[in-house]
Design a protein around this motif. Structure first.
Motif, mmCIF file in Angstrom:
data_model
loop_
_atom_site.group_PDB
_atom_site.id
_atom_site.type_symbol
_atom_site.label_atom_id
_atom_site.label_comp_id
_atom_site.label_asym_id
_atom_site.label_seq_id
_atom_site.Cartn_x
_atom_site.Cartn_y
_atom_site.Cartn_z
ATOM 1 N N VAL B 104 0.829 -1.215 0.000
ATOM 2 C CA VAL B 104 0.000 0.000 0.000
ATOM 3 C C VAL B 104 0.864 1.266 0.000
ATOM 4 C CG1 VAL B 104 -1.862 1.267 1.148
ATOM 5 C CG2 VAL B 104 -1.885 -1.237 1.142
ATOM 6 N N LYS B 105 1.742 1.387 0.975
ATOM 7 C CA LYS B 105 2.515 2.626 1.138
ATOM 8 C C LYS B 105 3.564 2.805 0.031
ATOM 9 C CE LYS B 105 5.156 4.939 4.860
ATOM 10 N NZ LYS B 105 4.325 6.150 5.005
ATOM 11 N N PHE B 106 4.402 1.799 -0.149
ATOM 12 C CA PHE B 106 5.428 1.894 -1.197
ATOM 13 C C PHE B 106 4.757 2.010 -2.570
ATOM 14 C CE2 PHE B 106 8.601 0.302 -4.202
ATOM 15 C CZ PHE B 106 9.768 0.913 -3.769
ATOM 16 N N HIS B 107 3.691 1.248 -2.762
ATOM 17 C CA HIS B 107 2.940 1.334 -4.018
ATOM 18 C C HIS B 107 2.430 2.759 -4.240
ATOM 19 C CE1 HIS B 107 -0.720 0.385 -6.609
ATOM 20 N NE2 HIS B 107 0.289 -0.071 -7.314
ATOM 21 N N GLY B 108 1.829 3.334 -3.205
ATOM 22 C CA GLY B 108 1.241 4.673 -3.331
ATOM 23 C C GLY B 108 2.268 5.791 -3.443
ATOM 24 N N GLU B 109 3.450 5.573 -2.896
ATOM 25 C CA GLU B 109 4.462 6.636 -2.881
ATOM 26 C C GLU B 109 5.525 6.465 -3.954
ATOM 27 O OE1 GLU B 109 5.994 6.663 1.145
ATOM 28 O OE2 GLU B 109 4.072 7.295 1.993
ATOM 29 N N VAL B 110 5.682 5.261 -4.457
ATOM 30 C CA VAL B 110 6.794 5.010 -5.390
ATOM 31 C C VAL B 110 6.375 4.198 -6.631
ATOM 32 C CG1 VAL B 110 9.115 4.029 -5.686
ATOM 33 C CG2 VAL B 110 8.467 5.026 -3.473
ATOM 34 N N SER B 111 6.060 2.916 -6.431
ATOM 35 C CA SER B 111 6.010 2.008 -7.585
ATOM 36 C C SER B 111 4.821 2.240 -8.504
ATOM 37 C CB SER B 111 6.056 0.543 -7.122
ATOM 38 O OG SER B 111 5.083 0.284 -6.135
ATOM 39 N N ASP B 112 3.692 2.689 -7.951
ATOM 40 C CA ASP B 112 2.548 2.942 -8.827
ATOM 41 C C ASP B 112 2.825 4.152 -9.726
ATOM 42 O OD1 ASP B 112 0.004 2.577 -9.913
ATOM 43 O OD2 ASP B 112 -0.963 3.864 -8.429
ATOM 44 N N TYR B 113 3.389 5.205 -9.142
ATOM 45 C CA TYR B 113 3.757 6.380 -9.950
ATOM 46 C C TYR B 113 4.709 5.991 -11.083
ATOM 47 C CZ TYR B 113 2.069 9.941 -6.585
ATOM 48 O OH TYR B 113 1.308 10.749 -5.784
ATOM 49 N N LEU B 114 5.771 5.272 -10.733
ATOM 50 C CA LEU B 114 6.798 4.990 -11.744
ATOM 51 C C LEU B 114 6.296 4.028 -12.812
ATOM 52 C CD1 LEU B 114 9.964 4.891 -9.461
ATOM 53 C CD2 LEU B 114 9.299 6.683 -11.082
ATOM 54 N N ALA B 115 5.570 2.990 -12.399
ATOM 55 C CA ALA B 115 5.039 2.049 -13.384
ATOM 56 C C ALA B 115 4.051 2.764 -14.303
ATOM 57 C CB ALA B 115 4.363 0.868 -12.683
ATOM 58 N N THR B 116 3.185 3.572 -13.719
ATOM 59 C CA THR B 116 2.169 4.273 -14.524
ATOM 60 C C THR B 116 2.800 5.288 -15.468
ATOM 61 O OG1 THR B 116 0.556 4.009 -12.747
ATOM 62 C CG2 THR B 116 0.071 5.690 -14.409
ATOM 63 N N GLU B 117 3.627 6.155 -14.902
ATOM 64 C CA GLU B 117 4.169 7.257 -15.711
ATOM 65 C C GLU B 117 5.168 6.792 -16.756
ATOM 66 O OE1 GLU B 117 2.871 10.164 -15.629
ATOM 67 O OE2 GLU B 117 1.598 9.711 -13.896
ATOM 68 N N LYS B 118 6.033 5.853 -16.361
ATOM 69 C CA LYS B 118 7.109 5.463 -17.287
ATOM 70 C C LYS B 118 6.751 4.285 -18.182
ATOM 71 C CE LYS B 118 11.294 7.191 -15.018
ATOM 72 N NZ LYS B 118 12.710 6.799 -14.744
#
Lengths: 230, 230
Positions: B104-118
């Motif tokens: 939840v936290k790492f996903h919301g702060e890091v991995s979801d942003y990077l996977a989505t944007e990049k």
């Protein structure tokens, strides 16, 4: 003596309060402002999340879903047929699916926005993000709540409670989150009579009383907030 | 035959793939684009979340934490001392705390942003949000990943694995999410040697091989991505 760190209008804290009250547990309550990030609190719970429950033995359980699992593991079997995470595998899968729906999805799409923008920001210092609400975030949440309400109505049209025949964590999570949105007058109850009847049913439980007595200083609740026959 | 609906660069799907591989389960894999919202998929999983696992009996288990609990309940006891959610209550609480941290936290702060944007945005149709990445979101994620990496290093400086003596769901969740960020070259490994050694250890497990073989069409991974002695 057990301790619950919580905040009156944090929807995740409200879920913990409902579950604990349903179980007849009465921990000491410590008010923890979600934006405060107090060092002694972060030392116990580095994620800084609410609720934080510390049991009689000193074991710290952070976050709403971890608390739900912990309480099921320590007290679930004694509850037998009113266990909030029922015994049967398929039912457990369904309860957890909906628990995740409300604790993560509804929180991320509706209740976190509204609690933060309309309540927390009134009390946060400016340097921590306090100030006027972001109207775009509020409008998004007000749009999103409509399909969640419709989904609740859809489930209740087929079942007695959200996840099946008996009341489970799914109902308590949904009601806890909705109760914050309802305080703000942002649940369009007139759009779904079935969902409204389900909420009236759960809201009339003794475990709900403490939530209905909470007030945001300087901000009255919606008229029907603590009316059991709304 | 069991089925796993997943997407190669969805970090939550990668967690499921790692756990299933560790358990020796080999479901049929169906690629599900996270932005597609296919109706037959939504009919099984209205939340539209990944992963979605359908077991041999047809029971659908949606989302990474529900899958972790389901697999523990159906297969945990047979694993005995290499159970990913260990038997002892305090350890279960610690594993779930960290599982929530990464899912939840790492996903919301890091991995979801990077996977989505990049990654996702390269393949999404424009009307669903595809297009050039939001550089602000990428920079925020690149800043956030640093304190998560430091936290992993802090935990590993005191323990053999993230949650204690044995490898658990916490390690698999952290590694699954980091693996997506690592493909993109956005993990500052030089800032934490301890975290890097832990990741090298988990990355060399056979369960990781399939992840290291994945490629984003038209986008090479960081040089060290599939190097076990990076």
């Amino acid at each position: 003596m057990a301790i619950l760190h919580s905040y009156p209008f944090c929807p995740q804290s409200r879920f913990a309060r409902l579950v604990l009250a349903e179980l007849g547990l009465e921990p000491d309550v410590v008010e923890e402002k979600p934006w405060d990030r107090r060092v002694p609190f972060l030392e116990i719970n580095p994620a800084g999340s609410l609720p934080l429950y510390i049991d009689d033995s000193g074991l710290a359980v952070a976050g709403p879903s971890c608390l739900a699992e912990y309480l099921d593991e320590t007290r679930g079997e004694d509850l037998r047929d009113r266990r909030f995470l029922p015994q049967e595998l398929g039912q457990r899968v369904e309860v957890r699916r909906l628990l995740d729906w409300f604790l993560v999805k509804f929180h991320g799409e509706v209740s976190d926005y509204l609690a933060t923008e309309k309540i927390y920001k009134r009390f946060m210092p400016g340097e921590l993000g306090g100030g006027p609400p972001d109207m775009g975030a509020i409008r998004a949440a007000q749009t999103n709540v409509r399909y969640h309400l419709k989904y609740i109505g859809f489930l209740i049209s087929k079942r007695n409670w959200l996840a099946g025949d008996q009341m489970t964590y799914a109902d308590l999570a949904a009601a806890a989150h909705l109760s914050v949105v309802d305080y703000l007058g942002d649940v369009p109850w007139n759009e779904d009579e079935t969902a409204k009847l389900w909420y009236a049913r759960i809201k009339s439980r003794p475990s709900f009383r403490a939530l209905l007595a909470d007030r945001v200083p300087g901000m009255a609740p919606a008229d029907h907030y603590d009316n059991l026959d709304f």
